[in-house]
Design a protein around this motif. Sequence first.
Motif: not given
Length: 317
Positions: A184-201
């Motif tokens: 349930n992360a903040d939306w900014m970190t979620v947006a970063a996962s769109y680029n890096r992938g959830v696993g990478g974050i």
Amino acid sequence: MKKLHYVISPMALVALVAVLFINSKQNEKISELESKINNESGIPNTYEIAALKKPTKITFAGIKIPLNEPDLYERFDRELHVNTYRHSSTIILIKRAKKYFPIIEPILAKHGIPDDFKYLAVAESGLDNVTSPAGAKGFWQFMKPTAKSFGMEVNDYVDERYHLEKATEAACKYLKKARKQLGNADWMTVAASYNRGVGGIKKQQNRQGSTHYLDLILNPETSRYIFRIAAIKQILKNPRNYGFQMQHSPSYQLVPTTTVVIDSAVTDFSAFAENLGINYKILKIHNPWLRETYLKNKSKKKYRIKIPKSGYYKSRH
């Protein structure tokens, strides 16, 4: 060696001075004329590139980027200057946003995704059905396996990564799933996962002992990602503040359409389009997800095909 001495007669000297004087006057007149033309057209006599002011407040998805922190300010400032001075490309983005945001915004709202995620689509594709070197396609840049996992049809005849509404729906599903996977992360970190992938974050969160995007050291592309999106948002919301005078140039328009439902194969989309009063080009403009000149449909699946209303395209038969 014998030195040569040249003697200029008084008459020749007078003629030389006269020529130099005339040339000087001609150059002055040319300079005055150029200045007059520039002033009348509104073009400055010198081309100046101004450094941009530091904004007072920058947010993404309701989260403030504290520009008083030196590293965060430098990262945002870089993206603001880069995207402001892309000139023609940024003008095209402003025009496209007026056309496509009205499609994207209600879908984001329906899924409870912050409205600022429409700028993520801008950063991903420039609001165009592009293909990345890795093979990601469409406005939301889905790879084929990911697209299929979120319910999009991808084959030789239909590729719904090019279907803006369906791709936006899939992007919303991805973002909601990513948020859950990130605790349930903040939306900014979620947006970063769109680029890096959830696993990478997740990997970097565990290594660095921090969870928020702004507190993580990431790969260069992801480190710039949110700041680029935030800069695009700032410019598109306030184009005149960044030198983009759009009042005399119309934005691109969304052509209203009607829908034709088919549940059978189509042997020739050119003939299909002609029967509907348009041509193949116009059919593909409004339905870029149709990838072939025909459609195999053994399963009798229902497809909704958009047909533009009359009056927007001229027939040249």
